[in-house]
Write a protein that holds these residues in place. Sequence first.
Motif, PDB file in Angstrom:
ATOM      1  N   ALA A  62       0.825  -1.208   0.000  1.00  7.33           N
ATOM      2  CA  ALA A  62       0.000   0.000   0.000  1.00  7.33           C
ATOM      3  C   ALA A  62       0.859   1.257   0.000  1.00  7.33           C
ATOM      4  CB  ALA A  62      -0.931  -0.002   1.222  1.00  7.33           C
ATOM      5  N   GLY A  63       0.322   2.310  -0.575  1.00 10.13           N
ATOM      6  CA  GLY A  63       1.023   3.595  -0.597  1.00 10.13           C
ATOM      7  C   GLY A  63       0.176   4.629  -1.307  1.00 10.13           C
ATOM      8  N   ARG A  64       0.580   5.873  -1.188  1.00  6.54           N
ATOM      9  CA  ARG A  64      -0.072   6.946  -1.913  1.00  6.54           C
ATOM     10  C   ARG A  64       0.313   6.864  -3.392  1.00  6.54           C
ATOM     11  NH1 ARG A  64      -4.210   9.092  -1.418  1.00  6.54           N
ATOM     12  NH2 ARG A  64      -3.610  11.173  -2.126  1.00  6.54           N
ATOM     13  N   PRO A  65      -0.453   7.496  -4.297  1.00  7.15           N
ATOM     14  CA  PRO A  65      -0.085   7.493  -5.715  1.00  7.15           C
ATOM     15  C   PRO A  65       1.329   8.032  -5.919  1.00  7.15           C
ATOM     16  CG  PRO A  65      -2.311   8.339  -5.433  1.00  7.15           C
ATOM     17  CD  PRO A  65      -1.744   8.179  -4.057  1.00  7.15           C
ATOM     18  N   ILE A 220       4.776   9.634   7.431  1.00  9.33           N
ATOM     19  CA  ILE A 220       5.014   8.193   7.526  1.00  9.33           C
ATOM     20  C   ILE A 220       3.667   7.472   7.602  1.00  9.33           C
ATOM     21  CG2 ILE A 220       6.059   6.338   8.884  1.00  9.33           C
ATOM     22  CD1 ILE A 220       8.165   8.324   9.799  1.00  9.33           C
ATOM     23  N   PRO A 221       3.416   6.527   6.724  1.00  9.85           N
ATOM     24  CA  PRO A 221       2.095   5.866   6.686  1.00  9.85           C
ATOM     25  C   PRO A 221       1.858   4.946   7.871  1.00  9.85           C
ATOM     26  CG  PRO A 221       3.594   4.834   5.120  1.00  9.85           C
ATOM     27  CD  PRO A 221       4.318   6.025   5.666  1.00  9.85           C
ATOM     28  N   LEU A 241       3.669  -0.906   3.818  1.00  9.80           N
ATOM     29  CA  LEU A 241       3.351   0.483   3.512  1.00  9.80           C
ATOM     30  C   LEU A 241       4.603   1.165   2.981  1.00  9.80           C
ATOM     31  CD1 LEU A 241       1.523   1.156   6.906  1.00  9.80           C
ATOM     32  CD2 LEU A 241       0.477   0.349   4.790  1.00  9.80           C
ATOM     33  N   LEU A 242       4.509   1.765   1.788  1.00  9.25           N
ATOM     34  CA  LEU A 242       5.673   2.381   1.158  1.00  9.25           C
ATOM     35  C   LEU A 242       5.769   3.861   1.507  1.00  9.25           C
ATOM     36  CD1 LEU A 242       5.711   0.868  -2.455  1.00  9.25           C
ATOM     37  CD2 LEU A 242       6.720  -0.014  -0.349  1.00  9.25           C
TER      38      LEU A 242
END
Length: 289
Positions: A62-65, A220-221, A241-242
């Motif tokens: 998972a991560g933001r675009p 930081i996610p 989480l990236l």
Amino acid sequence: GVVALVEHARHLGGALAEHLGRTLKEFFKNAGNPDGARIVRTGLTDLDEMVELRTKQLTIIAGRPGMGKSALAGNIAARCAKEKDKGPVAMFSMEMSAATLIMRMMAGEAGMSEKAVCDLLLAGKLTDVAASIHRFNLHLDDRPGLSVDDIRRALMSAPKPRLVIVDYLQLARLDSNLDRHDLRIGAVTKGLRAIAKDFDCHMIALAQLNRGVEQREGNIPRMSDLRDSGNIEEDADNVWLLYRPGYYKQDIADTEAKIVVGKQRHGRTGIVDVAWIPNQQRFADRRQS
């Protein structure tokens, strides 16, 4: 001894005894082989030391675009697809075209930027790299809006996969019979986990994080940043989480990344530091970059 235990389980009869016998055989078969139970290695040394990706499991990246979800999944796919004798890799890319994925893989194989790869291909060079990609044991499907049933049907008509990658969860066709969006996403994650179990493979699915990451100091996610996190977190065996600090801070070179192992059902959690190579769209060990 081992044989006596297995035989005793077999003679007990019944479903439980059958599972016990199978489990004991598998356990002792893998006991002397550190990689015996592991079906996938990511190629990132520190990450592979922390996690074990086994059959019948679902891993969420998972991560933001723009954070590199597709790049990491593509890196893992390419590495595993080279090991032809261990079984095929199937990648369902609902966001990125197969042509883009292949160009990225060629850049990674050649160790140069995608632009340099394009220039050399136009000059009639890099045929050896193209031939290397051609030998990958990889099935690419870039049809948009696939449902879980579409993915299952595609896998049934191909050789049994070792690894399946879905890019990404929120682009899958959802069940319109369910009222709430979180329940629809939950149906997808449950369906993908069922595929991992039925096909005895490892499933990696990509997911987007919500905007809470960008509004928080440090960026930081966290697990709670997963969209529809309750369903995804519950169904996943592993969640990564990236995070790339240089993506948010202009005064830092965008060459470092962190993989936050937020959940590992059968192991520890923590943070893995890796290198990000922007012009090749790939992750690497910090020590190798």
